[in-house]
Design an enzyme around this catalytic site. Structure first.
Site, PDB file in Angstrom:
ATOM      1  N   ASN A 135      62.844  47.952  26.191  1.00  0.00           N
ATOM      2  CA  ASN A 135      62.071  47.621  27.497  1.00  0.00           C
ATOM      3  C   ASN A 135      61.527  46.360  27.480  1.00  0.00           C
ATOM      4  OD1 ASN A 135      61.556  50.232  28.511  1.00  0.00           O
ATOM      5  ND2 ASN A 135      59.836  50.774  27.599  1.00  0.00           N
ATOM      6  N   GLY A 140      59.193  41.686  33.330  1.00  0.00           N
ATOM      7  CA  GLY A 140      59.016  40.599  34.008  1.00  0.00           C
ATOM      8  C   GLY A 140      58.912  39.287  33.551  1.00  0.00           C
ATOM      9  N   GLY A 141      58.793  39.147  31.954  1.00  0.00           N
ATOM     10  CA  GLY A 141      58.431  37.822  31.240  1.00  0.00           C
ATOM     11  C   GLY A 141      57.111  37.343  31.223  1.00  0.00           C
ATOM     12  N   ARG A 154      46.285  47.854  37.661  1.00  0.00           N
ATOM     13  CA  ARG A 154      47.424  48.697  37.941  1.00  0.00           C
ATOM     14  C   ARG A 154      46.780  50.174  38.121  1.00  0.00           C
ATOM     15  NH1 ARG A 154      51.769  46.677  33.304  1.00  0.00           N
ATOM     16  NH2 ARG A 154      52.404  44.714  34.356  1.00  0.00           N
ATOM     17  N   GLU A 183      53.879  49.229  21.626  1.00  0.00           N
ATOM     18  CA  GLU A 183      53.647  50.334  22.591  1.00  0.00           C
ATOM     19  C   GLU A 183      53.277  51.508  21.733  1.00  0.00           C
ATOM     20  OE1 GLU A 183      54.866  51.965  26.987  1.00  0.00           O
ATOM     21  OE2 GLU A 183      56.015  50.379  25.908  1.00  0.00           O
ATOM     22  N   GLU A 236      68.388  49.654  15.341  1.00  0.00           N
ATOM     23  CA  GLU A 236      68.032  50.092  16.876  1.00  0.00           C
ATOM     24  C   GLU A 236      68.950  51.275  17.149  1.00  0.00           C
ATOM     25  OE1 GLU A 236      67.358  50.389  20.583  1.00  0.00           O
ATOM     26  OE2 GLU A 236      66.163  48.650  19.427  1.00  0.00           O
TER      27      GLU A 236
END
Length: 517
Positions: free
Chosen positions: A83, A88-89, A345, A487, A75
């Protein structure tokens, strides 16, 4: 930062993409590689090396370690999660246990149809089908790691045709990452190294990935516009990966140079919801060794963010399941609604952009009353008010005065919106009848949040197959020893990701990468 410096970095990134282009046109992977196995001496050896500590990276590490493999997770930042910690979980899981418990009918086909609609039909369907097959496994795995979830009817997020989103108890991705980190650290043969930056892949003479070069003790510079070749902090090391490398480095929405190259409308000063380390460096290195680029130019903007706070913040929690669901959003210039607040979105962000492109700083405003917030959001109201990202007004006249909205038009819009909810038919197609919209109360107080789209999720990345193997643009076959998840991959979400599918995608393909490598 001088214009000359920016141009230099843009040139570096264009050069990296040029190399990827050559690979797709027929250059061998080794031609593009900067580090070859025959030219290095390995400092340490592992079975598997994972790049990144978000949902994908930790899931991959866990599954590989559970198979008895020696795993290193690197990391580049000082803290774990990227991220994944700041979201927002929410996790969209078709046919989940809470849907069954609370009487919600769903199906895998319905989930895929919703994703295709949001993604404008350019999604790679085989990846969506894989998520459908393994989504509940991924959810169960999060519980195994110690994640706690709200035992309520699943949330209905924009773009979904049914409520299918499960939300962590603390309404944050940290509710998954923190217990998963402890779970991974306790696994035998699994090691996490922070402040360890991936620099390059090490290739063998058959164009396969056999290791990585890194810098330990690396210090990320938040003032830079992107990953920067001038940042030479850290000590260089070379690590072997006998089974292969899993790329789980995330997206590049905070990379102000690379994102602008893909979409020049995104200016360098535009705030993003991402943490500052969400840059394109690892992705570009994958392109350099021949990984096939997919959908790189599609960058999703979060329509529920606010200009009154930095990053992701608390506004998305208050808007998505509160003000957007039961309240409404208005154009401050005329006091009228302008969108379906529960559309996907891209549709909502595009609608907001129309206003902001026509009139600078005319930020739309989301409005609702106390009844618009579900009980799980009530404890956050004071926090949102204290941070001043949400404001409270006693009357609609006060709202109009504060945001310079025509008062009569605003009142008419509220009246029209409430009338639509009573009839069960909304002028913008919001499914108010289906989710039993509450509308805006006749008496205040009124709660408001200013809105602005922020770069949130980058749809594009490397092409993977259903086994999470990275596909070469040169051979159209898997690159030996290279897997990817999350991602950093492209194709799954098409033009725009359906909200709360990211956690599902990341955990699912992270697990698959760890199982297959």
């Amino acid at each position: 930062m001088s214009k000359e410096a920016i141009s230099r970095r843009e040139a570096l990134k264009i050069g990296a993409l040029g190399t990827a282009g050559l690979a797709m046109l027929g250059a061998t992977n080794a031609t593009a590689a900067t580090v070859l196995e025959k030219n290095v001496k390995f400092d340490e050896t592992y079975d598997v090396i994972v790049i990144g500590t978000g949902f994908s990276g930790l899931a991959a590490a866990a599954k590989a370690s559970e198979r008895g493999l020696k795993v290193l997770v690197i990391e580049k930042m000082g803290r774990i999660g990227g991220n994944s910690v700041v979201n927002g979980g929410g996790m969209a899981v078709p046919n989940n246990i809470y849907q069954k418990k609370y009487g919600v009918k769903d199906s895998g086909d319905r989930f895929i149809k919703d994703c295709l609609k949001a993604g404008l039909g350019i999604n790679h369907v085989e990846l969506l089908e894989t998520i459908v097959k393994r989504a509940n496994d991924a959810f169960d795995f999060s519980v195994q790691c110690g994640a706690q979830w709200q035992d309520v009817k699943p949330a209905w997020f924009g773009g979904h045709s049914v409520p299918r989103t499960l939300v962590t108890a603390n309404m944050s991705g940290s509710g998954i990452i923190k217990p998963m980190t402890k779970f991974v650290e306790k696994l035998p043969g699994c090691k996490i190294m922070r402040r360890t930056k991936f620099d390059d892949f090490v290739m063998d003479d058959k164009d396969g990935v056999v290791g990585v070069t890194v810098r330990t003790g690396y210090r990320f510079n938040r003032k830079l516009l992107s990953d920067d070749t001038e940042n030479t902090t850290g000590d260089k090391k070379v690590f072997r990966a006998k089974k292969g490398v899993i790329l789980a480095s995330g997206g590049f929405a905070a990379d102000k140079v690379f994102r602008k190259l893909q979409d020049p409308r995104i200016t360098a000063d535009q705030d993003a919801t991402n943490h500052s380390g969400a840059t394109a460096g690892a992705l570009l290195k994958a392109f350099q060794i021949g990984a096939m680029p997919i959908h790189i130019g599609w960058i999703q903007q979060g329509p529920w963010a606010s200009p009154d706070e930095r990053g992701f913040g608390i506004a998305p929690l208050m808007t998505q399941q509160g003000l957007f669901k039961h309240g409404m959003a208005v154009d401050v210039r005329n006091g009228k609604r302008f969108m379906n607040e529960l559309a996907d979105r891209k549709t909502r962000a595009d609608a907001e952009y129309v206003i902001l492109h026509e009139t600078a700083d005319a930020y739309p405003v989301a409005i609702g009353t106390y009844n618009t917030f579900p009980k799980q959001l009530l404890p956050l109201i004071d926090k949102a008010l204290h941070s001043k990202v949400m404001k409270k007004y006693d009357t609609l006249d006060a709202v109009a005065a504060a945001y310079k909205i025509p008062a009569a038009a605003l009142k008419a819009s509220v009246k029209k919106y409430n009338a639509g909810i009573k009839k069960g038919v909304d002028e913008f197609g919001k499914p108010v009848k289906t989710f039993k919209g509450k509308g805006i109360e006749a008496k205040g107080p009124y709660y408001c949040v200013r809105l602005v789209p922020k770069p949130h999720h980058t749809m594009g990345g490397v092409k993977i197959n259903t086994k999470a193997q990275v596909i070469s643009g040169n051979t159209m076959k898997p690159i030996a020893g290279l897997y990817a998840a999350g991602e950093v991959t492209g194709g799954t979400h098409g033009a725009s990701r359906l909200g709360t599918v990211a956690v599902t995608d990341c955990l699912t393909f992270g697990m698959i990468a760890g199982e297959n490598i």
